[in-house]
Design a protein around this motif. Sequence first.
Motif, PDB file in Angstrom:
ATOM      1  N   VAL A 209       0.838  -1.203   0.000  1.00  0.00           N
ATOM      2  CA  VAL A 209       0.000   0.000   0.000  1.00  0.00           C
ATOM      3  C   VAL A 209       0.871   1.250   0.000  1.00  0.00           C
ATOM      4  N   THR A 210       1.937   1.238   0.788  1.00  0.00           N
ATOM      5  CA  THR A 210       2.828   2.394   0.872  1.00  0.00           C
ATOM      6  C   THR A 210       3.462   2.698  -0.482  1.00  0.00           C
ATOM      7  N   GLU A 211       3.897   1.651  -1.163  1.00  0.00           N
ATOM      8  CA  GLU A 211       4.513   1.831  -2.486  1.00  0.00           C
ATOM      9  C   GLU A 211       3.510   2.413  -3.480  1.00  0.00           C
ATOM     10  N   ARG A 212       2.285   1.885  -3.442  1.00  0.00           N
ATOM     11  CA  ARG A 212       1.258   2.359  -4.373  1.00  0.00           C
ATOM     12  C   ARG A 212       0.870   3.808  -4.074  1.00  0.00           C
TER      13      ARG A 212
ATOM     14  N   GLY B  26       2.708   6.101  -2.549  1.00  0.00           N
ATOM     15  CA  GLY B  26       3.823   6.964  -2.923  1.00  0.00           C
ATOM     16  C   GLY B  26       3.895   7.173  -4.422  1.00  0.00           C
ATOM     17  N   ALA B  27       3.629   6.105  -5.186  1.00  0.00           N
ATOM     18  CA  ALA B  27       3.661   6.214  -6.650  1.00  0.00           C
ATOM     19  C   ALA B  27       2.553   7.128  -7.151  1.00  0.00           C
ATOM     20  N   ASP B  28       1.349   6.997  -6.584  1.00  0.00           N
ATOM     21  CA  ASP B  28       0.228   7.855  -7.002  1.00  0.00           C
ATOM     22  C   ASP B  28       0.535   9.322  -6.714  1.00  0.00           C
ATOM     23  N   LEU B  29       1.117   9.596  -5.561  1.00  0.00           N
ATOM     24  CA  LEU B  29       1.426  10.976  -5.195  1.00  0.00           C
ATOM     25  C   LEU B  29       2.575  11.538  -6.033  1.00  0.00           C
TER      26      LEU B  29
ATOM     27  N   GLN C 119       3.250  15.356   3.278  1.00  0.00           N
ATOM     28  CA  GLN C 119       4.411  15.857   2.538  1.00  0.00           C
ATOM     29  C   GLN C 119       4.026  16.328   1.143  1.00  0.00           C
ATOM     30  N   ALA C 120       3.112  15.608   0.485  1.00  0.00           N
ATOM     31  CA  ALA C 120       2.675  16.018  -0.854  1.00  0.00           C
ATOM     32  C   ALA C 120       1.968  17.369  -0.797  1.00  0.00           C
TER      33      ALA C 120
END
Length: 202
Positions: free
Chosen positions: A64-67, A69-72, A135-136
């Motif tokens: 979930v974290t990877e997904r 981060g990728a979306d953001l 952060q985003a």
Amino acid sequence: MATDTRTRMIEATALLIRQRGYHGTSLNDILSASGAPRGSLYFHFPGGKDQLVIEVTRDSVATVTERLGADLAAEGDPAVAVRRIYESVARMLEENEFSLGCPIAPVVLDAPNDVPELAEICRAAFEQWIGLLRQAFMRAGVPERRAQALALLVESSLEGLMVIARAARDRAPLAVVADEVVALVEAAVRSGKAAERADAAV
């Protein structure tokens, strides 16, 4: 073959935990769903069910974290990224026919305090996901305090909406709330940039 057995146990446990939670998933359930021999559990996971669930939960959090981060990272505009996240969650629910939601929510609701490492993984997961959103928003000029509030709003609404959508077997609630949340993010970004311009003009 050993690796296949271990993989099957991990996959079966991940599915069962999302469906039934920690306490609702027994060793017999895991062995039955994975088709693994009874003696294989402690061969692959000497710590038993706790070790297996901890590993599964850690892997789910990483996915979930990877997904997220990728979306953001894929969008320069956090409002566009947020809409993409809501749409991604809606697709996930449809693909599993509204049978599965957040991979750690069932664990949290099962009060895993008797397994401290598991409880810590769940606590840290929400902290990390909220932190990525914060952060985003801050990168787009939203002040830290407002960015934190917006990040909490996004994460908490997604968690609640997954439950509502599963109950209704309908993704529509996610689209409705996404519109409102995206508007809030857009307004926060505009306000943050206006404040930056005002500060630069002084």
